[in-house]
Design a protein around this motif. Structure first.
Motif, PDB file in Angstrom:
ATOM      1  N   ILE A 191       1.076 -13.079   6.811  1.00 44.58           N
ATOM      2  CA  ILE A 191       0.408 -11.855   6.370  1.00 44.58           C
ATOM      3  C   ILE A 191       1.506 -10.828   6.110  1.00 44.58           C
ATOM      4  O   ILE A 191       2.198 -10.396   7.026  1.00 44.58           O
ATOM      5  N   SER A 192       1.662 -10.446   4.856  1.00 44.02           N
ATOM      6  CA  SER A 192       2.835  -9.690   4.436  1.00 44.02           C
ATOM      7  C   SER A 192       2.616  -8.191   4.294  1.00 44.02           C
ATOM      8  O   SER A 192       3.580  -7.435   4.270  1.00 44.02           O
ATOM      9  N   TRP A 193       1.373  -7.759   4.159  1.00 41.27           N
ATOM     10  CA  TRP A 193       1.145  -6.338   3.864  1.00 41.27           C
ATOM     11  C   TRP A 193      -0.199  -5.923   4.428  1.00 41.27           C
ATOM     12  O   TRP A 193      -1.141  -6.724   4.490  1.00 41.27           O
ATOM     13  N   HIS A 194      -0.276  -4.651   4.860  1.00 42.39           N
ATOM     14  CA  HIS A 194      -1.485  -4.093   5.473  1.00 42.39           C
ATOM     15  C   HIS A 194      -1.802  -2.793   4.739  1.00 42.39           C
ATOM     16  O   HIS A 194      -0.968  -1.883   4.727  1.00 42.39           O
ATOM     17  N   GLU A 195      -2.987  -2.709   4.150  1.00 43.39           N
ATOM     18  CA  GLU A 195      -3.283  -1.581   3.272  1.00 43.39           C
ATOM     19  C   GLU A 195      -4.604  -0.927   3.668  1.00 43.39           C
ATOM     20  O   GLU A 195      -5.634  -1.591   3.775  1.00 43.39           O
ATOM     21  N   LEU A 196      -4.555   0.375   3.866  1.00 41.11           N
ATOM     22  CA  LEU A 196      -5.739   1.135   4.234  1.00 41.11           C
ATOM     23  C   LEU A 196      -6.156   2.053   3.095  1.00 41.11           C
ATOM     24  O   LEU A 196      -5.368   2.885   2.641  1.00 41.11           O
ATOM     25  N   MET A 197      -7.388   1.883   2.653  1.00 41.38           N
ATOM     26  CA  MET A 197      -8.015   2.841   1.733  1.00 41.38           C
ATOM     27  C   MET A 197      -8.812   3.796   2.598  1.00 41.38           C
ATOM     28  O   MET A 197      -9.804   3.405   3.232  1.00 41.38           O
ATOM     29  N   ALA A 198      -8.386   5.051   2.675  1.00 42.96           N
ATOM     30  CA  ALA A 198      -8.961   6.030   3.589  1.00 42.96           C
ATOM     31  C   ALA A 198      -9.694   7.127   2.821  1.00 42.96           C
ATOM     32  O   ALA A 198      -9.438   7.356   1.631  1.00 42.96           O
ATOM     33  N   THR A 199     -10.575   7.826   3.509  1.00 43.89           N
ATOM     34  CA  THR A 199     -11.215   8.991   2.900  1.00 43.89           C
ATOM     35  C   THR A 199     -10.186  10.085   2.640  1.00 43.89           C
ATOM     36  O   THR A 199     -10.209  10.761   1.616  1.00 43.89           O
ATOM     37  N   ASN A 200      -9.257  10.240   3.581  1.00 44.43           N
ATOM     38  CA  ASN A 200      -8.163  11.194   3.454  1.00 44.43           C
ATOM     39  C   ASN A 200      -6.895  10.477   3.900  1.00 44.43           C
ATOM     40  O   ASN A 200      -6.680  10.261   5.093  1.00 44.43           O
ATOM     41  N   GLY A 201      -6.077  10.075   2.937  1.00 41.58           N
ATOM     42  CA  GLY A 201      -4.910   9.267   3.248  1.00 41.58           C
ATOM     43  C   GLY A 201      -3.933   9.948   4.186  1.00 41.58           C
ATOM     44  O   GLY A 201      -3.411   9.328   5.112  1.00 41.58           O
ATOM     45  N   ALA A 202      -3.668  11.230   3.978  1.00 42.71           N
ATOM     46  CA  ALA A 202      -2.707  11.947   4.813  1.00 42.71           C
ATOM     47  C   ALA A 202      -3.187  12.034   6.263  1.00 42.71           C
ATOM     48  O   ALA A 202      -2.416  11.835   7.199  1.00 42.71           O
ATOM     49  N   ALA A 203      -4.474  12.317   6.451  1.00 38.03           N
ATOM     50  CA  ALA A 203      -5.020  12.404   7.806  1.00 38.03           C
ATOM     51  C   ALA A 203      -5.003  11.044   8.486  1.00 38.03           C
ATOM     52  O   ALA A 203      -4.720  10.932   9.691  1.00 38.03           O
ATOM     53  N   ALA A 204      -5.317   9.988   7.745  1.00 34.00           N
ATOM     54  CA  ALA A 204      -5.297   8.643   8.311  1.00 34.00           C
ATOM     55  C   ALA A 204      -3.880   8.247   8.715  1.00 34.00           C
ATOM     56  O   ALA A 204      -3.660   7.664   9.792  1.00 34.00           O
ATOM     57  N   ALA A 236      -0.901  10.000  -3.434  1.00 36.08           N
ATOM     58  CA  ALA A 236       0.270   9.309  -2.885  1.00 36.08           C
ATOM     59  C   ALA A 236      -0.142   8.037  -2.156  1.00 36.08           C
ATOM     60  O   ALA A 236      -1.163   7.992  -1.465  1.00 36.08           O
ATOM     61  N   TYR A 237       0.684   7.025  -2.333  1.00 39.20           N
ATOM     62  CA  TYR A 237       0.554   5.778  -1.572  1.00 39.20           C
ATOM     63  C   TYR A 237       1.656   5.819  -0.518  1.00 39.20           C
ATOM     64  O   TYR A 237       2.828   5.604  -0.814  1.00 39.20           O
ATOM     65  N   GLN A 238       1.275   6.147   0.721  1.00 38.45           N
ATOM     66  CA  GLN A 238       2.245   6.372   1.788  1.00 38.45           C
ATOM     67  C   GLN A 238       2.491   5.073   2.546  1.00 38.45           C
ATOM     68  O   GLN A 238       1.576   4.491   3.132  1.00 38.45           O
ATOM     69  N   MET A 239       3.732   4.623   2.548  1.00 34.78           N
ATOM     70  CA  MET A 239       4.075   3.368   3.216  1.00 34.78           C
ATOM     71  C   MET A 239       4.555   3.627   4.645  1.00 34.78           C
ATOM     72  O   MET A 239       5.028   4.722   4.962  1.00 34.78           O
ATOM     73  N   PHE A 240       4.425   2.600   5.490  1.00 37.53           N
ATOM     74  CA  PHE A 240       4.894   2.702   6.870  1.00 37.53           C
ATOM     75  C   PHE A 240       5.718   1.478   7.242  1.00 37.53           C
ATOM     76  O   PHE A 240       5.608   0.413   6.621  1.00 37.53           O
ATOM     77  N   LEU A 241       6.564   1.665   8.266  1.00 40.54           N
ATOM     78  CA  LEU A 241       7.466   0.616   8.740  1.00 40.54           C
ATOM     79  C   LEU A 241       6.937  -0.025  10.016  1.00 40.54           C
ATOM     80  O   LEU A 241       6.339   0.631  10.866  1.00 40.54           O
ATOM     81  N   GLN A 242       7.216  -1.320  10.157  1.00 44.05           N
ATOM     82  CA  GLN A 242       7.104  -2.034  11.423  1.00 44.05           C
ATOM     83  C   GLN A 242       8.331  -2.933  11.514  1.00 44.05           C
ATOM     84  O   GLN A 242       8.681  -3.610  10.544  1.00 44.05           O
ATOM     85  N   THR A 301      -5.580   7.589  -0.198  1.00 43.93           N
ATOM     86  CA  THR A 301      -6.940   8.085  -0.322  1.00 43.93           C
ATOM     87  C   THR A 301      -7.699   7.199  -1.301  1.00 43.93           C
ATOM     88  O   THR A 301      -7.224   6.931  -2.406  1.00 43.93           O
ATOM     89  N   LYS A 302      -8.869   6.744  -0.899  1.00 43.70           N
ATOM     90  CA  LYS A 302      -9.656   5.821  -1.719  1.00 43.70           C
ATOM     91  C   LYS A 302     -10.269   6.550  -2.922  1.00 43.70           C
ATOM     92  O   LYS A 302     -10.547   7.750  -2.864  1.00 43.70           O
ATOM     93  N   PRO A 303     -10.513   5.825  -4.004  1.00 44.07           N
ATOM     94  CA  PRO A 303     -11.264   6.412  -5.113  1.00 44.07           C
ATOM     95  C   PRO A 303     -12.683   6.769  -4.668  1.00 44.07           C
ATOM     96  O   PRO A 303     -13.228   6.156  -3.747  1.00 44.07           O
ATOM     97  N   ALA A 304     -13.280   7.722  -5.334  1.00 37.55           N
ATOM     98  CA  ALA A 304     -14.606   8.198  -4.946  1.00 37.55           C
ATOM     99  C   ALA A 304     -15.653   7.094  -5.006  1.00 37.55           C
ATOM    100  O   ALA A 304     -16.616   7.094  -4.227  1.00 37.55           O
ATOM    101  N   GLU A 305     -15.476   6.121  -5.920  1.00 44.17           N
ATOM    102  CA  GLU A 305     -16.490   5.076  -6.067  1.00 44.17           C
ATOM    103  C   GLU A 305     -16.427   4.026  -4.955  1.00 44.17           C
ATOM    104  O   GLU A 305     -17.355   3.223  -4.803  1.00 44.17           O
ATOM    105  N   VAL A 306     -15.345   4.007  -4.183  1.00 49.15           N
ATOM    106  CA  VAL A 306     -15.264   3.090  -3.032  1.00 49.15           C
ATOM    107  C   VAL A 306     -16.102   3.687  -1.906  1.00 49.15           C
ATOM    108  O   VAL A 306     -15.841   4.805  -1.465  1.00 49.15           O
ATOM    109  N   PRO A 307     -17.113   2.961  -1.406  1.00 46.97           N
ATOM    110  CA  PRO A 307     -18.092   3.594  -0.517  1.00 46.97           C
ATOM    111  C   PRO A 307     -17.589   3.968   0.869  1.00 46.97           C
ATOM    112  O   PRO A 307     -18.074   4.919   1.466  1.00 46.97           O
TER     113      PRO A 307
END
Length: 256
Positions: free
Chosen positions: A140-153, A176-182, A192-198
């Motif tokens: 598993i190479s990547w972990h991606e979160l679509m959030a209501t508010n990307g910065a807050a998440a 912005a697509y904010q990346m993180f390290l592990q 932040t997710k598009p508005a059409e993503v529920p």
């Protein structure tokens, strides 16, 4: 050996048809399956060689439930994290409980509703030998979160688990697509997710041999492509898809 604290360490599929899903992912990703649960709690692991990298369970028949993947994040004391998560605005969905001899876990949602699991390994549990190398097929190479508010998440997860910022990519109108390290390496991104993503959700990217061959396998197995394939920064090729039962997943490869 790196410290597992705050890192994704397991992934689990809850699905309506475990036999069909097991065959699908084995063919598409290259995993083998192994039944490890008892008659009261059937459980299947997805393996690379003899090493488990993910698991699968039958989805409980509850109103509104649908097949999905969830990620496990390792912490040193899952019970202590109940207060930490709720104080940060998260919600406890299932209180800590034991999987005898293996781990203790609890199910949460972040403040915006994306689900995740925290777990603490049993100290007596042996470390699996010959862990597959990062980036090899089936990992598993990547972990991606679509959030209501990307910065807050991003703030929520980094403060709880010590994830480090790894730069961001300007997605234009999508923000912005904010990346993180592990382990000092880019491991995922939050946006932040598009508005059409529920609703907010995590997606996990499974490494494959080459993206186009994997797409042919997933289509032949009854899955469907919902986005891609396309090349992303770093020259990886990705595709996002649904398995035949409706669970969302993604594939990534260095080779088209």
């Amino acid at each position: 050996m790196s410290n597992p604290q705050g890192k994704f360490g397991w992934y689990e599929l809850m699905t309506t048809d475990t036999d069909a899903a097991g065959a699908f992912y084995s063919n598409v990703v290259g995993w083998t399956t192994q039944a490890v649960g008892g008659p009261d709690m059937p459980y299947t692991t997805f393996n690379i060689g003899g090493t488990g990298v993910a698991g699968m369970m039958k989805l409980p028949e509850m109103a509104g439930s649908k097949p999905s993947w969830i990620g496990y994040i390792h912490v040193d004391d899952v019970d202590a994290y109940v207060d930490k998560v709720t104080a940060a605005g998260g919600k406890l969905h299932k209180a800590p409980f034991d999987v005898p001899g293996m781990l203790r876990l609890a199910v949460f949602a972040d403040p915006q509703g994306a689900a995740f699991i925290l777990f603490t390994s049993n100290p007596a549990m042996p470390t699996p030998p010959n862990r597959p190398a990062a980036g090899s097929p089936g990992t598993i190479s990547w972990h991606e979160l679509m959030a209501t508010n990307g910065a807050a998440a991003f703030d929520f997860y980094t403060k709880l688990f010590g994830w480090a910022e790894a730069g961001s990519i300007d997605m234009g109108p999508m923000g912005a697509y904010q990346m993180f390290l592990q382990d000092g390496k880019p491991s995922g991104g939050i946006m932040t997710k598009p508005a059409e993503v529920p609703a907010p959700f995590w997606t996990f990217y499974f490494q494959v041999d080459n993206i186009n061959a994997a797409i042919e396998r997933l289509k032949a197995g009854g899955g469907s492509v919902i986005n891609g394939p396309h090349q992303v920064p770093g020259d990886d090729w990705i595709v996002q898809a649904l398995d035949p039962q409706g669970g969302m997943f993604a594939l990534v490869s260095k080779t088209a």
